[in-house]
Design an enzyme around this catalytic site. Structure first.
Site, PDB file in Angstrom:
ATOM      1  N   TYR A  94      48.035  30.125  45.637  1.00 53.68           N
ATOM      2  CA  TYR A  94      46.766  29.446  45.359  1.00 53.68           C
ATOM      3  C   TYR A  94      46.977  27.962  45.095  1.00 53.68           C
ATOM      4  CZ  TYR A  94      41.878  29.137  44.030  1.00 53.68           C
ATOM      5  OH  TYR A  94      40.549  28.810  43.985  1.00 53.68           O
ATOM      6  N   LYS A 108      36.620  40.431  36.096  1.00 57.26           N
ATOM      7  CA  LYS A 108      36.440  40.996  37.435  1.00 57.26           C
ATOM      8  C   LYS A 108      37.752  41.520  38.008  1.00 57.26           C
ATOM      9  CE  LYS A 108      38.323  37.366  39.699  1.00 57.26           C
ATOM     10  NZ  LYS A 108      39.450  37.374  40.656  1.00 57.26           N
ATOM     11  N   SER A 143      42.838  41.503  48.164  1.00 53.67           N
ATOM     12  CA  SER A 143      42.873  41.315  46.715  1.00 53.67           C
ATOM     13  C   SER A 143      44.027  42.110  46.106  1.00 53.67           C
ATOM     14  CB  SER A 143      41.547  41.759  46.101  1.00 53.67           C
ATOM     15  OG  SER A 143      41.684  42.044  44.730  1.00 53.67           O
TER      16      SER A 143
END
Length: 335
Positions: A17, A197, A260
């Site tokens: 990221y 989440k 994910s």
């Protein structure tokens, strides 16, 4: 259209990221230095314009620089981005306190809660950093699979800071034709949304592995969103935060995408029906596991009952079988 004055930006970490954010920022003509601890990876970025560990032969911008010297990395930084796992943040803040000699904006992109205090990361950073060093704290959150950002596919994000002017400043650093960023001042709400989440995504992966049911997946995600709102309701947050890009959008992505890590972990656990074995064999950071533990302990301390998080905790930490736990939670949904 979106070009602004070039800034000096340091990214702590050479992970996937951090790398794609470096690419976004250099697309916007900023000067980016990445700090990493592995010389081979740093050399790959500098010499080959690659981060092969994560993106194989997909090129990154040649203007991105990397170094193993923390002092060199932060020497002229206007902004420091924390692109590291939650577990490393306290160590890095201590290093910033030691090395940085001028005011900077700290931009956090890690998604989790402090495992010791149960607090959101903004609280911990503000508590531990030298106030003379930190000009402001901000976060950048939203649905952003790393490779898709590197491929310059459309992505919508939220830049958040308690000072809306700083949020807009951070927005302007990142936004361009494919990386669309909005500004908001609900830091705590955004941090709870993006942290919790991850745990919901593990549960969603389990449901997908057990049932291959879209009905179950949609129901479970809705339960997760409601329990996130309930957990965060004791804090000063805006409910609308949970339906913006840092809330609902990031939840949908993380809890439905095979890209994910958290969703995939849940799917793997469902296949073996044994969390302990899967977790012991996992080498990569999956933030949702310890976030679940933190949330459950904090909720219990505050007399909150969160059925989905309790069920996930039983699977991850008490080694209950997903096949005997997941199906029973739907009747306990809080709406």
């Amino acid at each position: 259209m979106f070009k602004n004055e070039s800034k000096n930006i340091t990214i702590i970490g050479t992970g996937a990221y951090g790398t794609v954010l470096a690419n976004v920022l250099t697309d916007n003509d900023h000067h980016v230095t990445m700090f990493g601890i592995e010389e081979e990876q740093v050399n790959d970025i500098n010499n080959n314009h690659l981060n092969s560990r994560f993106f194989r032969d997909l090129k990154i911008n040649a203007t991105i620089k990397a170094t193993t010297s923390f002092t060199e990395a932060v020497a002229s930084a206007d902004y420091i981005i924390l692109g590291i796992p939650v577990i490393a943040i306290k160590t890095i803040i201590a290093k910033i306190n030691e090395v940085v000699k001028h005011p900077v904006v700290i931009i956090n992109v890690a998604k989790g809660l402090d495992w010791d205090t149960h607090e959101v990361l903004s609280v911990e950073v503000n508590r531990t950093i030298n106030p003379k060093i930190m000009r402001a704290y901000a976060g950048l959150y939203g649905p952003s699979i790393a490779q898709e950002v590197l491929e310059r596919k459309p992505t919508c994000m939220m830049a958040v800071s308690e000072d809306l002017a700083v949020a807009k400043e951070v927005r302007d650093l990142f936004r361009n034709e494919y990386f669309i960023v909005f500004a908001d001042n609900d830091v705590v709400g955004a941090e709870y949304g993006v942290a919790l989440k991850n745990s919901v995504a593990i549960a969603a992966g389990m449901a997908a592995g057990l049932y291959a049911s879209d009905n179950a997946k949609a129901s479970l995600i809705t339960m997760g969103l409601n329990e996130t709102k309930i957990f965060a309701s004791q804090k000063k947050v805006k409910i609308e935060t949970f339906i913006n890009f840092a809330g609902l959008a990031d939840l949908i992505l993380t809890a439905t995408s095979a890209k994910s890590r958290n969703f995939n972990l849940g799917w793997e656990i469902a296949q073996s029906d044994d969390a302990k074995t899967v977790l012991e064999g996992h080498s990569t950071t999956v933030e949702g596991v310890l976030t679940c533990k933190t949330v459950v302990h904090s909720a219990r301390e505050n007399n909150l009952y969160l059925p989905l998080f309790e069920a996930l905790y039983a699977i991850l930490f008490n080694n209950k079988k997903p096949s005997t736990v997941i199906n029973s939670i739907f009747a306990q949904a809080i709406i």
